[in-house]
Design an enzyme around this catalytic site. Structure first.
Site, PDB file in Angstrom:
ATOM      1  N   GLU A 111       0.823  -1.205   0.000  1.00 43.55           N
ATOM      2  CA  GLU A 111       0.000   0.000   0.000  1.00 43.55           C
ATOM      3  C   GLU A 111       0.862   1.262   0.000  1.00 43.55           C
ATOM      4  O   GLU A 111       0.509   2.264  -0.632  1.00 43.55           O
ATOM      5  CB  GLU A 111      -0.945  -0.022   1.200  1.00 43.55           C
ATOM      6  CG  GLU A 111      -2.016  -1.099   1.066  1.00 43.55           C
ATOM      7  CD  GLU A 111      -2.858  -1.259   2.313  1.00 43.55           C
ATOM      8  OE1 GLU A 111      -4.082  -1.061   2.218  1.00 43.55           O
ATOM      9  OE2 GLU A 111      -2.295  -1.564   3.389  1.00 43.55           O
ATOM     10  N   GLU A 131      -4.079  -9.358   3.842  1.00 38.71           N
ATOM     11  CA  GLU A 131      -4.821  -8.983   5.043  1.00 38.71           C
ATOM     12  C   GLU A 131      -6.015  -9.892   5.327  1.00 38.71           C
ATOM     13  O   GLU A 131      -6.316 -10.197   6.491  1.00 38.71           O
ATOM     14  CB  GLU A 131      -5.292  -7.520   4.931  1.00 38.71           C
ATOM     15  CG  GLU A 131      -4.220  -6.487   5.209  1.00 38.71           C
ATOM     16  CD  GLU A 131      -3.399  -6.120   3.997  1.00 38.71           C
ATOM     17  OE1 GLU A 131      -2.716  -5.095   4.042  1.00 38.71           O
ATOM     18  OE2 GLU A 131      -3.445  -6.867   2.985  1.00 38.71           O
TER      19      GLU A 131
END
Length: 261
Positions: A111, A131
């Site tokens: 990210e 995640e």
């Protein structure tokens, strides 16, 4: 500044190295320090381009520090100015950032790279958003930025299964700009940074501003918007000294001298 971050100024280029053995994972304290570094970069008129990289040759960043999580740091903890990793939520940064990805970029590490304007990566780099396998979601930009780069089927597989993407596959999809050997990584990132320095700073600021404002607009609406006078940098570029300097330097067969005004 955190001892986990090393900052190096090379003229108008700032290099930020995340150095937290073993995996360059990011806890809240480190994220705060990264945010401070990126905001200082944003506000320093002498700095033009930033390069973010990881220490070592294995990890760019493994993302959120799961050891800190196990010790009680919450997924929605305050990660400081700029959001997680200090860059993912700076939405008014009008200077370019290059991610020099030296290895694994997982979770928040991916990210962080996605929040940059350019990604140069080593051949051994790989990217993943695992995640969902940890019971959380990539809400520091992964679930928002990746769908702008990849087809839905590929995004779904990556965010729902945690599938890794190699450097070469990322290059094929246009997720990264360059794939080079590990030994050439920083040289390539610095070369790109210098190319950006050679462009007019006001023009680059205007380009980033226009991208942000019009990325979801139809082309016709985008035209009307950028000419409506509401943008900060675009009108300034049109009437700037640099807008005169560029053509004049070209006519005189010399390099332009940008003043940023």
């Amino acid at each position: 500044m955190s001892e986990s971050l090393h900052l190096t100024r090379n003229g108008p280029i700032l290099e930020i190295t995340l150095d937290r053995p073993k995996a360059n994972a990011i806890d809240a304290k480190t994220s705060f320090a990264m945010g401070e570094a990126f905001l200082n970069f944003r506000d320093d008129p002498e700095l033009r381009v930033a390069i973010i990289t990881g220490g070592g040759e294995k990890f760019f960043s493994a993302g959120w520090d799961l050891k800190a999580a196990a010790e009680g740091e919450a997924p929605d903890a305050d990660f400081g100015p700029g959001g997680f990793a200090g860059l993912t939520e700076i939405f008014d940064l009008d200077k370019p950032v290059i991610a020099a990805v030296n290895g694994y970029a997982f979770g928040g590490g991916f990210e962080l790279a996605l929040a940059a304007d350019f990604i140069v990566c080593a051949e051994n780099a790989s990217f993943a958003l695992p995640e969902a396998k940890l019971g959380i979601v990539p809400d520091s930009g992964g679930v928002l930025r990746l769908p702008k780069l990849l087809p839905p089927a590929i995004v779904n597989e990556m965010v729902m299964t945690g599938r890794r993407m190699s450097a070469e596959e990322a290059l094929r999809w246009g997720v990264v700009n360059r794939v080079v050997s590990q030994s050439e990584l920083m040289e390539s990132a610095r070369e790109l940074a210098q190319q950006l320095v050679n462009s007019a700073p006001l023009a680059i600021a205007a380009l980033k501003e226009i991208y942000r404002a019009t990325s979801e607009m139809p082309v016709e609406e985008g035209y009307r918007y950028i000419r409506s006078g509401v943008l900060k940098h675009y009108p300034s570029v049109l009437h700037s000294e640099d807008a005169l300097e560029g053509p004049q330097a070209f006519a005189e067969k010399r390099d332009p001298v940008w003043k940023g005004r």
